[in-house]
Design a protein around this motif. Structure first.
Motif, mmCIF file in Angstrom:
data_model
loop_
_atom_site.group_PDB
_atom_site.id
_atom_site.type_symbol
_atom_site.label_atom_id
_atom_site.label_comp_id
_atom_site.label_asym_id
_atom_site.label_seq_id
_atom_site.Cartn_x
_atom_site.Cartn_y
_atom_site.Cartn_z
ATOM 1 N N LYS A 13 25.167 -3.076 -18.662
ATOM 2 C CA LYS A 13 24.430 -2.219 -17.755
ATOM 3 C C LYS A 13 25.027 -0.825 -17.711
ATOM 4 O O LYS A 13 26.033 -0.536 -18.342
ATOM 5 C CB LYS A 13 24.460 -2.854 -16.366
ATOM 6 N N PHE A 34 22.872 -2.348 -12.674
ATOM 7 C CA PHE A 34 23.690 -3.569 -12.695
ATOM 8 C C PHE A 34 23.187 -4.564 -11.638
ATOM 9 O O PHE A 34 22.257 -4.285 -10.879
ATOM 10 C CB PHE A 34 25.159 -3.213 -12.418
ATOM 11 N N PHE A 35 23.850 -5.717 -11.595
ATOM 12 C CA PHE A 35 23.596 -6.718 -10.554
ATOM 13 C C PHE A 35 24.898 -6.970 -9.799
ATOM 14 O O PHE A 35 25.996 -6.830 -10.359
ATOM 15 C CB PHE A 35 23.123 -8.039 -11.170
ATOM 16 N N LEU A 36 24.734 -7.360 -8.559
ATOM 17 C CA LEU A 36 25.878 -7.562 -7.678
ATOM 18 C C LEU A 36 25.495 -8.637 -6.674
ATOM 19 O O LEU A 36 24.419 -8.564 -6.078
ATOM 20 C CB LEU A 36 26.115 -6.236 -6.955
ATOM 21 N N GLU A 37 26.362 -9.630 -6.509
ATOM 22 C CA GLU A 37 26.124 -10.651 -5.473
ATOM 23 C C GLU A 37 27.348 -10.734 -4.564
ATOM 24 O O GLU A 37 28.447 -10.867 -5.079
ATOM 25 C CB GLU A 37 25.889 -12.024 -6.112
ATOM 26 N N ARG A 71 30.552 -10.630 -6.747
ATOM 27 C CA ARG A 71 30.357 -11.084 -8.125
ATOM 28 C C ARG A 71 29.694 -9.944 -8.877
ATOM 29 O O ARG A 71 28.552 -9.578 -8.589
ATOM 30 C CB ARG A 71 29.460 -12.316 -8.080
ATOM 31 N N ILE A 73 27.941 -8.418 -12.051
ATOM 32 C CA ILE A 73 27.138 -8.996 -13.134
ATOM 33 C C ILE A 73 26.635 -7.863 -14.029
ATOM 34 O O ILE A 73 25.962 -6.955 -13.567
ATOM 35 C CB ILE A 73 25.952 -9.795 -12.549
ATOM 36 N N GLY A 74 26.998 -7.928 -15.312
ATOM 37 C CA GLY A 74 26.609 -6.869 -16.237
ATOM 38 C C GLY A 74 27.687 -5.811 -16.401
ATOM 39 O O GLY A 74 27.523 -4.871 -17.169
#
Lengths: 89, 248
Positions: A13, A34-37, A71, A73-74
């Protein structure tokens, strides 16, 4: 000073870090595809970078980022540290 | 697993994005069975990734002049330009136990039935990590996920016959010079189903529904009126507001 830097994560990302600094980092803004948790942890990641001295070591930034309960992610903590240091150049 | 397929209802982009939160919350609370929902839109729009900066992604003056809704999603990922009838969007709302805990693996798993359906109508598509559905000519679609305590939302938008020149006017990837970002995004060309197969959009949706129904024992269903009412409230309070859409 205000500056920003963009990091393209290989096969991943795009991260953009905007920040202000004098002797310490302030007002960080982290954006990108991007992704984020959980999603709310974006603010916690920004806060982990704020207050760091402008001559901070990459390793110190990585530790501060990894201490956030999020978390990524990417991208990973190293990419976020890279973008932060580039914005300080 | 038994599931429900909802293939009805035309909503504005703010209501569509609000429905994602309402349906994910209902599943999280055990009030919704696993569901596949197809989207029908009433106007062109931009679905912005949750963490993207508004002014970095959209041509601000152009979307204002043309009254194009720009709505920030609950999910991360990239901006998508969407037009009624020119894209296919669907969402899956699933309990955690039916989804791999490994996020990268879960994207591949949850895209696979759709890839199989697209192949059945003659499209040479495959999953490309992390979240793309790719054709040899370019990216045909992308997925994004959100996880809550008990629920996983996985939604996907694919290009059926999107107006690419218009997309390049609406999104800043069309500009000659938008730093590295433009270069990266422009390299990922958009592939459109109509350039490669004769199947109509309803044919493609039917293939998706039948592949899903065969695999997951699914039946047709619809959204309850209180779900839609709650989504309309959330759209008014959040997804239709600058406070949410232009927060970044």
């Amino acid at each position: 000073m205000h500056n920003s830097a963009t990091v393209n994560v290989p096969d991943g990302k795009l991260l953009e870090v905007g920040l202000s600094y004098d002797d310490r980092i302030t007002d960080v803004r982290l954006t990108g595809d991007f992704f984020l948790e959980p999603p709310e942890s974006r603010r916690a990641l920004e806060a982990a970078l704020e207050g760091q001295p402008v001559d901070v070591a990459h390793e110190t930034l990585v530790e501060a980022i990894e201490a956030v309960d999020a978390r990524l992610i990417g991208f990973d903590a190293g990419h976020l540290a890279d973008a932060t240091l580039e914005a300080l150049e | 697993m038994t599931a429900r397929i909802v293939d009805a209802g035309t909503y504005s982009e703010p209501v569509q994005q609000a429905l994602e939160g309402v349906l994910t919350d209902r599943l999280d609370a055990g009030e919704l069975e696993p569901t596949l929902r197809f989207w029908y839109r009433d106007a062109p729009a931009v679905a912005l990734g949750r963490f993207q900066a508004y002014a970095d992604e959209v041509a601000v003056d152009y979307v204002a002049e043309h009254d194009i809704d720009v709505v920030r999603r609950l999910t991360g990922g990239g901006a998508m330009y969407v037009q009624p009838g020119a894209v296919i969007t669907y969402s899956l709302y699933l309990p955690h136990e039916q989804v791999s805990a490994d996020i990268e693996a879960s994207y591949a798993e949850l895209d696979q039935w759709a890839i199989d359906a697209l192949r059945s109508v003659g499209l040479d598509v495959s999953h490309e990590p992390l979240n793309d559905i790719s054709h040899p000519e370019g990216k045909i679609g992308g997925s994004a996920q959100l996880r809550t305590d008990n629920a996983v939302l996985h939604h996907t938008t694919m290009s059926y016959d999107l107006d690419i020149p218009e997309m390049l006017r609406v999104l800043r990837i069309g500009e000659e010079k938008v730093s590295d970002k433009a270069i990266k995004s422009a390299e990922k060309r958009v592939a459109r189903m109509t350039d490669h197969v004769d199947a109509s959009r309803p044919d493609v949706i039917e293939a998706l529904k039948s592949t899903f129904a065969d695999r997951f024992d699914a039946e047709a269903g619809e959204l309850s009126s209180d779900v839609v009412a709650e989504a309309r409230e959330r759209a008014a309070d959040r997804f239709g507001t600058d406070a949410w859409n232009r927060q970044l």
